[in-house]
Design a protein around this motif. Structure first.
Motif, short mmCIF file in Angstrom:
data_model
loop_
_atom_site.label_atom_id
_atom_site.label_comp_id
_atom_site.label_asym_id
_atom_site.label_seq_id
_atom_site.Cartn_x
_atom_site.Cartn_y
_atom_site.Cartn_z
N LYS A 1 20.85 -5.35 33.04
CA LYS A 1 21.15 -6.10 31.78
C LYS A 1 22.54 -5.62 31.04
O LYS A 1 23.52 -6.26 30.44
CB LYS A 1 20.38 -6.00 30.60
CG LYS A 1 18.92 -6.52 30.90
CD LYS A 1 18.13 -6.40 29.88
CE LYS A 1 16.56 -6.58 30.07
NZ LYS A 1 15.62 -5.77 29.19
N LEU A 2 23.01 -4.34 31.64
CA LEU A 2 24.26 -3.82 31.21
C LEU A 2 25.60 -3.87 32.12
O LEU A 2 26.54 -3.28 32.14
CB LEU A 2 24.15 -2.47 30.58
CG LEU A 2 22.94 -2.15 29.82
CD1 LEU A 2 22.67 -0.65 29.57
CD2 LEU A 2 23.23 -2.59 28.37
N MET A 3 25.36 -4.68 33.07
CA MET A 3 26.28 -4.83 34.07
C MET A 3 27.59 -5.65 33.54
O MET A 3 27.48 -6.56 32.71
CB MET A 3 25.58 -5.76 35.27
CG MET A 3 25.24 -4.89 36.32
SD MET A 3 24.72 -5.93 37.70
CE MET A 3 23.79 -7.00 37.16
N PHE A 4 28.52 -5.29 33.91
CA PHE A 4 29.92 -6.27 33.65
C PHE A 4 30.06 -7.09 34.72
O PHE A 4 30.13 -6.77 35.98
CB PHE A 4 31.16 -5.24 33.69
CG PHE A 4 31.30 -4.76 32.48
CD1 PHE A 4 31.82 -5.26 31.30
CD2 PHE A 4 30.97 -3.18 32.07
CE1 PHE A 4 32.06 -4.43 29.84
CE2 PHE A 4 31.41 -2.25 30.84
CZ PHE A 4 31.70 -3.15 29.96
N HIS A 5 29.71 -8.34 34.31
CA HIS A 5 29.87 -9.39 35.59
C HIS A 5 31.37 -9.84 35.72
O HIS A 5 32.33 -9.71 34.77
CB HIS A 5 29.22 -10.41 35.20
CG HIS A 5 27.62 -10.36 35.21
ND1 HIS A 5 26.85 -10.90 36.19
CD2 HIS A 5 26.84 -9.52 34.41
CE1 HIS A 5 25.47 -10.48 36.11
NE2 HIS A 5 25.41 -9.75 34.88
N VAL A 6 31.50 -10.32 37.08
CA VAL A 6 33.10 -10.79 37.19
C VAL A 6 32.74 -12.20 37.43
O VAL A 6 31.83 -12.79 38.13
CB VAL A 6 33.52 -10.32 38.43
CG1 VAL A 6 34.86 -10.70 38.74
CG2 VAL A 6 33.76 -8.74 38.31
N MET A 7 33.46 -13.02 36.59
CA MET A 7 33.49 -14.59 36.88
C MET A 7 34.03 -15.04 38.21
O MET A 7 34.81 -14.52 38.88
CB MET A 7 33.96 -15.14 35.76
CG MET A 7 33.35 -15.33 34.49
SD MET A 7 34.33 -16.16 33.21
CE MET A 7 33.40 -17.68 33.09
N LYS A 8 33.27 -16.18 38.56
CA LYS A 8 33.75 -17.01 39.81
C LYS A 8 35.24 -17.29 39.36
O LYS A 8 35.56 -17.45 38.21
CB LYS A 8 32.91 -17.95 40.15
CG LYS A 8 31.47 -17.50 40.68
CD LYS A 8 30.89 -18.82 40.89
CE LYS A 8 29.42 -18.57 41.23
NZ LYS A 8 28.51 -19.62 41.23
N ARG A 9 35.74 -17.51 40.49
CA ARG A 9 37.36 -17.91 40.21
C ARG A 9 37.53 -19.50 40.87
O ARG A 9 36.77 -19.75 41.91
CB ARG A 9 38.36 -16.85 40.96
CG ARG A 9 37.95 -15.42 40.43
CD ARG A 9 38.29 -14.42 41.20
NE ARG A 9 37.27 -14.65 42.50
CZ ARG A 9 36.12 -14.00 42.10
NH1 ARG A 9 35.59 -13.50 41.09
NH2 ARG A 9 35.04 -14.37 43.46
N GLY A 10 38.56 -20.15 40.19
CA GLY A 10 38.92 -21.26 40.87
C GLY A 10 37.81 -22.29 40.89
O GLY A 10 37.08 -22.55 40.10
#
Length: 461
Positions: A61-70
RNA sequence: GUGGCUGUAGCUCAACUGGUUAGAGCGCCAGACUGUGGAUCUGGAGGUUGGCGGUUCAAGUCCGCUCAGCCACCCCA
């Protein structure tokens, strides 16, 4: 007031702090390597699927997510904003290790001993000893189910901490499946085991009544909670051998194998250089991926642990297939056996600072070449080259000028000696080495400068 | 992620219940003196009082939001 700062929980390191950190990491690395662990690294990011459902427990739950791109991001937004991320920053070094082993299995030895020192990220609220970006120092062995591994990672970790100046630490040892059996033996069902773990984990900080209240709130029956706490209180004073008997009585046949494992770990582990190893039947740990012995190092008076680890057989297989591998015929977990121990670098460092364990202040360089005038600059730079060739770290002041500010800077940087590149003295071939602490000058022939300083600094065996 | 406390020059702090050009010590810089440093003297720079907005005749002082730090919870290295 500075208008900009690093984000909450993330930190900048000034040169002085950086030197300390690098030095400590170097010492830990040296210890790990002395055991034959091999260095390796993995990326900061992994594909999201690597992390999801792999036993990270609350940490997922504490993960930093990276958003999808483009275009990918557009598609996800059009679908109603589901699954906006496809990667995440690692929250520990263990799950990525399982992925790594999976990827490179063919190139790795059957029994893989590795160490890794690097940052991990967790999106929690920062607090004393808790950061959003912090360094972990892990040792792991993959491919061996022997309790020798437990003994070795415990010894390596204890040795590393000893190398940093720690003593009197307690390594607590337990077994995840044994704890499971123990908790169930009080009549606590599957659905409440996790809650029970959390409560149990607090027993050393929070009074039993409070813990009981919490257990009840989470749906555990009065009778079960009371029995559990009574047992805990009764075992508080027991010695290791008696403890095993008490736990054995409750966990019976099913627990015998795990108790035997723990006894084996205790028997195999040599005397630890920074403390002792003890059985603690109520040690619980957050990660769900543990399948066997678990361990943790705490320090008195600090509300957090310095290191944690355990056995995580089958995690490698779970990464690949998404489910636990079939257990072996004798009931042991199947899949690639694995076990590791992780040092919380930031907490260790914090504690060292609080305890004043830094014995020597590190220095930015061994000697500063002071440049009194522009016409001495060329000779000063040449002098720097000579000193470095002789094995010293030589800092040449980057601007000609009055010596005083240059001496002051040297002292601030912890540089012990200065050599004034005085044009007259350079001609004569004998320069003066200034001891910045005592402010005493000693004339030394140019060719012998490095030897003289190395002698003073104890760099000559 | 939830809740509480805090945020004034590089550092440590001051400014009565909102009221004139926000002060001090240390540090820093310049000059004098020295002339391979911690002394002394003189002078000086530096703050949109974390940021944005609001209330008010008037805000560092009140309110909202935001950023950061600390603490508790959650959880953890």
């Amino acid at each position: 007031m500075a208008k900009l700062s690093a984000p909450s929980g993330f930190r900048d390191f000034l040169p002085d702090a950086f030197r300390k950190r690098a030095e400590l990491m170097r010492r830990i690395r040296e210890v790990y390597e002395s055991f034959g662990f091999e260095g390796m690294d993995t990326p900061a990011l992994e594909n999201l699927q690597v992390f999801l459902g792999k036993g990270g427990g609350e940490n997922e739950k504490l993960m930093f997510h990276v958003m999808k791109r483009g275009a990918d991001l557009q598609r996800s937004l059009e679908k109603g904003g589901q699954e906006l991320s496809d990667m995440a920053l690692r929250f520990d070094l263990t799950v990525p290790l399982a992925r790594y082993y999976n990827t490179h299995r063919a190139e790795l030895p059957a029994v893989f001993k590795r160490y890794q020192i690097g940052p991990v990220w967790r999106a929690e609220r920062a607090q004393h000893g808790r950061f959003r970006e912090f360094i972990q120092c892990d040792v792991d062995v993959l491919g061996s189910a022997s309790m020798q591994v437990e003994a070795e990672v415990i010894l390596a970790t204890s040795t590393a901490l000893a190398k940093l100046g720690f003593s009197g630490l307690t390594v607590r040892l337990n077994s995840r499946p044994l704890l499971n059996l123990l908790v169930r033996s009080f009549g606590i069902g599957d659905e409440h085991v996790a809650a029970a773990f959390v409560g149990i984990d607090k027993l050393d900080k929070v009074p039993p009544e409070e813990v009981k209240k919490e257990l009840l709130e989470k749906g555990i029956s009065e009778a079960a909670a009371a029995a559990l706490l009574a047992f805990s209180a009764a075992t508080k004073t027991s010695a290791s051998a008696a403890l095993f008997d008490d736990v054995s009585k409750r966990t019976g046949e099913a627990g015998a194998r795990h108790i035997a494992q723990l006894k084996e770990v205790l028997a195999l582990t040599p005397e630890l250089p920074s403390g002792k190893l003890v059985f603690d039947p109520f040690l619980a740990r957050g990660m769900d991926y543990y399948t066997g012995p678990i361990f943790e190092i705490a320090s008195e008076g600090v509300p957090f642990s310095l290191a944690g680890g355990g056995r995580f057989d089958g995690l490698v297989d779970k990464i690949a297939s998404g489910k636990d591998p079939a257990p072996l015929p004798d009931g042991r977990p199947g899949g690639v056996p694995a076990c590791g121990f992780s040092i919380g670098f930031e907490r260790v460092l914090l504690l060292m600072e609080e305890k004043g364990l830094f014995e020597t202040a590190s220095r930015a360089a061994d000697v500063l070449v002071v440049v009194p005038s522009a016409d001495a600059a060329a000779e000063a730079l040449k002098l720097g080259v000579e000193l470095r060739a002789a094995g010293l770290r030589a800092d040449v002041y980057p601007n000609a000028g009055k010596p005083v500010p240059q001496y002051e800077l040297a002292q601030k940087k912890g540089i012990p000696y200065a050599i004034l590149a005085d044009p007259e003295k350079l001609k004569s071939g004998t320069l003066e080495i200034r001891d910045l602490a005592t402010r005493q000058n000693t004339p030394v022939p140019r060719a012998e400068l490095a030897q003289w300083i190395k002698g003073k600094l104890g760099m000559i065996p």
